[in-house]
Design an enzyme around this catalytic site. Sequence first.
Site, PDB file in Angstrom:
ATOM      1  N   ASP A 208       0.921  -1.239   0.029  1.00 56.67           N
ATOM      2  CA  ASP A 208      -0.080  -0.100  -0.224  1.00 56.67           C
ATOM      3  C   ASP A 208       0.992   1.296  -0.104  1.00 56.67           C
ATOM      4  O   ASP A 208       2.206   1.049   0.120  1.00 56.67           O
ATOM      5  CB  ASP A 208      -0.932   0.002   1.289  1.00 56.67           C
ATOM      6  CG  ASP A 208      -0.161   0.010   2.337  1.00 56.67           C
ATOM      7  OD1 ASP A 208       0.515   1.034   3.106  1.00 56.67           O
ATOM      8  OD2 ASP A 208       0.079  -1.137   3.018  1.00 56.67           O
ATOM      9  N   ASP A 210       0.444   3.563   2.414  1.00 55.88           N
ATOM     10  CA  ASP A 210       0.278   4.230   3.665  1.00 55.88           C
ATOM     11  C   ASP A 210      -0.803   5.150   3.556  1.00 55.88           C
ATOM     12  O   ASP A 210      -1.890   4.960   3.054  1.00 55.88           O
ATOM     13  CB  ASP A 210       1.598   4.912   4.322  1.00 55.88           C
ATOM     14  CG  ASP A 210       1.612   4.823   5.814  1.00 55.88           C
ATOM     15  OD1 ASP A 210       0.952   3.964   6.486  1.00 55.88           O
ATOM     16  OD2 ASP A 210       2.118   5.921   6.396  1.00 55.88           O
TER      17      ASP A 210
END
Length: 284
Positions: A208, A210
């Site tokens: 991802d 974040d």
Amino acid sequence: MIGFIGGSGIYEALPLNDVRTVGVETPYGDPSAPVTVGEFGDTGTEVAFLPRHGPKHQRSPTNLPYRANIYALKELGVERILASNAVGSLREDLPPQTLVVPNQIFDRTKHRTSTFFDEGLVVHMPFADPYCPHMVDHLHESAEQATHAETEKGGTYVCIEGPQYSSRAESEFYRDQGWDVVGMTAIPEAKLAREAEMCYATVAGVTDYDVWKADSEVTLEEVLDNAAENEEAIKETVEHAIETLPEERDCDCGSALAGTVNTPTEAIPDEARERVEPLVGDYL
């Protein structure tokens, strides 16, 4: 023997022959799971596998039995550890499903015991290079040769407490520092491996961005989906690394405790000495 600590998404051992399950008692409690030990392919190399979060991901990053895990591998004769982590990216050019082999760590944890030597004797361990440099090189070369994934060698892994993800302010702060990925499990694992005189390096699979990216906010669903996509590439990397790992260690990890014990031997209580004898006995 080579150790493999599997992070999020890696709960089963590599293809091993003559597999056995070993329960190891340690002064620090039980490890995350019984250790799976077997021979890797036809290499003759024994591998000890330990799922960091347990076989069903029952353990939170803060409360993992890090000391028991590393101690158990040491007791089994492991000298080098390959690990995997799921991480968030702090850089636009490190998208999900990139494999990163970091060479630095920044510790933002608050509630974890990060040493074996906290009672009865004091050890001051150098930690300038938290990952074994030779293992970093080897693991990155393995990722490039064994997978089709985008790879990145080097960079800083900032380790946060968890289990919550970052706030936006924290995520932006990490980016402002020039750090590269954020995760929850590099510390104290890397510190304990160094105290146990083990070579240690990790391949981190990006899951991802974040929460710093305007059009992206990390969710458990995204992390699990990308961790599943990263699983095969991570296993291919580790398998190649084991197959091609030089027999001899060409680093200083195996003598990391030399000159670090600050407590005179005669002042160390018997109980403390017995507890850490497998780790530091040669130096007392």
